[in-house]
Design an enzyme around this catalytic site. Structure first.
Site, PDB file in Angstrom:
ATOM      1  CB  CYS A 136      39.263  45.850  29.811  1.00 38.32           C
ATOM      2  SG  CYS A 136      39.401  44.079  30.007  1.00 38.32           S
TER       3      CYS A 136
HETATM    4  P1  NAD Z   1      34.804  36.769  32.688  1.00 36.74           P
HETATM    5  O1  NAD Z   1      33.787  37.480  33.493  1.00 36.74           O
HETATM    6  O2  NAD Z   1      34.600  36.541  31.224  1.00 36.74           O
HETATM    7  O3  NAD Z   1      35.094  35.355  33.360  1.00 36.74           O
HETATM    8  C1  NAD Z   1      35.290  35.163  34.710  1.00 36.74           C
HETATM    9  C2  NAD Z   1      35.097  33.689  34.997  1.00 36.74           C
HETATM   10  O4  NAD Z   1      35.389  33.453  36.376  1.00 36.74           O
HETATM   11  C3  NAD Z   1      33.677  33.177  34.762  1.00 36.74           C
HETATM   12  O5  NAD Z   1      33.703  32.027  33.973  1.00 36.74           O
HETATM   13  C4  NAD Z   1      33.163  32.867  36.184  1.00 36.74           C
HETATM   14  O6  NAD Z   1      32.221  31.812  36.211  1.00 36.74           O
HETATM   15  C5  NAD Z   1      34.459  32.489  36.854  1.00 36.74           C
HETATM   16  N1  NAD Z   1      34.414  32.527  38.322  1.00 36.74           N
HETATM   17  C6  NAD Z   1      33.785  33.418  39.136  1.00 36.74           C
HETATM   18  N2  NAD Z   1      33.957  33.062  40.422  1.00 36.74           N
HETATM   19  C7  NAD Z   1      34.715  31.950  40.430  1.00 36.74           C
HETATM   20  C8  NAD Z   1      35.237  31.126  41.445  1.00 36.74           C
HETATM   21  N3  NAD Z   1      35.003  31.379  42.747  1.00 36.74           N
HETATM   22  N4  NAD Z   1      35.964  30.057  41.101  1.00 36.74           N
HETATM   23  C9  NAD Z   1      36.197  29.765  39.798  1.00 36.74           C
HETATM   24  N5  NAD Z   1      35.735  30.515  38.786  1.00 36.74           N
HETATM   25  C10 NAD Z   1      35.002  31.597  39.093  1.00 36.74           C
HETATM   26  O7  NAD Z   1      36.157  37.581  32.920  1.00 36.74           O
HETATM   27  P2  NAD Z   1      37.330  37.938  31.857  1.00 36.74           P
HETATM   28  O8  NAD Z   1      36.844  38.880  30.829  1.00 36.74           O
HETATM   29  O9  NAD Z   1      38.033  36.704  31.481  1.00 36.74           O
HETATM   30  O10 NAD Z   1      38.281  38.789  32.833  1.00 36.74           O
HETATM   31  C11 NAD Z   1      38.970  38.212  33.907  1.00 36.74           C
HETATM   32  C12 NAD Z   1      39.924  39.235  34.486  1.00 36.74           C
HETATM   33  O11 NAD Z   1      40.914  39.599  33.515  1.00 36.74           O
HETATM   34  C13 NAD Z   1      39.263  40.545  34.888  1.00 36.74           C
HETATM   35  O12 NAD Z   1      39.906  41.074  36.002  1.00 36.74           O
HETATM   36  C14 NAD Z   1      39.489  41.422  33.679  1.00 36.74           C
HETATM   37  O13 NAD Z   1      39.472  42.799  34.016  1.00 36.74           O
HETATM   38  C15 NAD Z   1      40.866  40.991  33.242  1.00 36.74           C
HETATM   39  N6  NAD Z   1      41.158  41.188  31.817  1.00 36.74           N
HETATM   40  C16 NAD Z   1      40.196  40.951  30.885  1.00 36.74           C
HETATM   41  C17 NAD Z   1      40.498  41.135  29.538  1.00 36.74           C
HETATM   42  C18 NAD Z   1      39.454  40.909  28.476  1.00 36.74           C
HETATM   43  O14 NAD Z   1      39.706  41.296  27.346  1.00 36.74           O
HETATM   44  N7  NAD Z   1      38.327  40.292  28.779  1.00 36.74           N
HETATM   45  C19 NAD Z   1      41.786  41.530  29.143  1.00 36.74           C
HETATM   46  C20 NAD Z   1      42.749  41.718  30.120  1.00 36.74           C
HETATM   47  C21 NAD Z   1      42.421  41.550  31.455  1.00 36.74           C
END
Ligand code: NAD
Length: 428
Positions: free
Chosen positions: A266
């Protein structure tokens, strides 16, 4: 409530598991078959403290399931959260392709749905995205009208990996940016059992609150690292300085631990995305760029300190303790360990790296390399070299025996390491 969560990474699966734990009926959608299969077996698709227990229980009790079928999930639920990744794109711009793809898919599903549905963007997206990208895609592919046939809101997530369940269940605040009162009311109802203030606003302000929060924290980290770098040159302990600093009631004591800088999925990408968004409106952010620049070079200070001690790193066995960007996760996205290891190898060192959780990720990132050896246990790694670099503050590394008779460069202020034959901190 019947909830679908689209994207089951750290945010999606934690959100899904926690809503199920609160008694809601949750369907988790992903395009990754392996992740969906794991969820249906009650196994978390990512490592996160206490997640396995909650997930296993809620899958077994029928409140949570995984599916590849986005359309059916939208038809079967009342609210859909979009929590797919929003990686960095070209230059400083955010890549919205997953959010756009899902918005299109939800829109197509809504075409066949007769009852009202609420869509909530939980992914971190730059200000304006919900109203100017997601909303038009939903309307275009559904043939329906936002605010009348379906609701739309932006509800940023502030959880920290490693503490994600706790942060989700006990947040400091909940931010809801909705396009209308109806969308707002549904989310207020969903979050009514949470004991924290709710900030009610419009989607673009909610999007900006998320970026402003991360940008502030990043600036605070780079600030204390800069103070640390100056202190080291002056023979002052930055941790004593931070202690005095943090007693000022205007400054919270958190995020004042000087060291190697920030990484993770992030902080770096979010600040870069805000810099990119600012450029779009012809503003060049000075503070944010400086915070990023300092963070680029901070991990390499460790390699420079080591080189100063040894003259040459060619053929030198170097132990690196920690691969994950922080303890409690297997996530190595933008981890300082990557830069440090690449730099050590480039200078000819043979690296023995240990991490209790992130070995699978490390193998994916580095592949097979003759000068990189990976270990789950620090005790194994330290057998292979006298020079030890502490990169992640895992509790497993708080063991004096790891450092006895070693030369240690500490990036995380592990007190137990001070027993070393020679001990030096990266900025103390
Ligand atoms: P990640 O990359 O770990 O997971 C994303 C998931 O989305 C994956 O499993 C992927 O296969 C899936 N995906 C992709 N395309 C898809 C589709 N068309 N249909 C269904 N699923 C699909 O991401 P994350 O770390 O969980 O982050 C998600 C969002 O939240 C981002 O915008 C991130 O910036 C935000 N965020 C993350 C955190 C963190 O600590 N990781 C904290 C706050 C906010």
């Amino acid at each position: 409530m019947k909830i679908s969560i689209i994207g089951t990474g750290y945010v999606g699966i934690v959100t899904g598991a926690c809503f199920a734990e609160l008694g809601h009926d949750v369907t988790c959608v992903d395009v990754d078959e392996e992740r969906v299969a794991k969820i249906n077996k009650g196994e978390p698709p990512v490592y996160e403290e206490n997640l396995d227990e909650i997930l296993r229980k809620n899958v077994a009790e029928g409140r949570l399931r995984g599916t590849l079928d986005l359309k059916q999930a939208v038809l079967d639920t009342d609210v859909s959260f979009i929590s797919v990744g929003t990686p960095s794109g070209l230059l400083d711009y955010i890549d919205l392709k997953y959010v756009e793809e899902v918005s299109k898919g939800i829109g197509e599903a809504l075409k066949d749905k007769d009852v009202y549905h609420l869509i909530v963007v939980k992914s971190t997206v730059v200000p304006g995205t919900t109203e100017h990208s997601v909303l038009p895609l939903l309307e275009k592919h559904s043939g329906k009208k936002a605010g009348r046939d379906f609701g739309l809101a932006m509800n940023p997530e502030f959880l920290r990996e490693g503490k994600a369940i706790e942060d989700f269940m006990k947040p400091d605040r909940i931010v809801i940016g909705a396009i209308d009162d109806h969308s707002m009311k549904i989310l207020e109802e969903l979050y009514k059992s949470f004991d924290c203030p709710i900030v009610k606003t419009n989607p673009r302000t909610a999007e900006m609150i998320k970026y402003a929060t991360n940008s502030f924290l990043v600036t605070k980290i780079s600030f204390i690292n800069e103070i640390g770098n100056i202190c080291k040159q002056l023979g002052i302990d930055v941790y004593d300085v931070a202690k005095g600093l943090s007693m000022d009631s205007r400054i919270s004591p958190k995020f004042l631990r000087a060291g190697l800088g920030f990484g993770g999925s992030c902080f770096p990408k979010d600040v870069k995305a805000l810099v990119g968004k600012a450029k779009e409106v012809y503003y060049r952010p000075i503070v944010l760029n400086a915070a990023l620049e300092l963070n680029e070079t901070q991990p390499l200070r460790m390699v420079e300190l080591l080189e100063r001690k040894t003259n040459s790193l060619k053929g030198l066995d170097v132990v690196v303790l920690g691969l994950a960007f922080k303890p409690g996760t297997d996530d190595m996205r933008e981890a300082p360990s990557i830069k440090i290891i690449q730099n050590l190898i480039k200078r000819g060192a043979v690296v023995h790296a240990a991490d209790p959780k992130a070995l699978k990720e490390a193998r994916r990132i580095f592949g097979l390399h003759e000068n990189l050896h990976l270990y789950e246990k620090a005790e194994e790694a330290v057998k292979h070299g006298d020079y030890v670099l502490i990169v992640t503050e895992w509790d497993e590394f708080r063991n004096k025996e790891l450092y006895r008779n070693k030369v240690v460069i500490d990036g995380r202020r592990i007190e137990e390491a001070k027993i070393a034959r020679e001990y030096e901190g990266v900025c103390w």
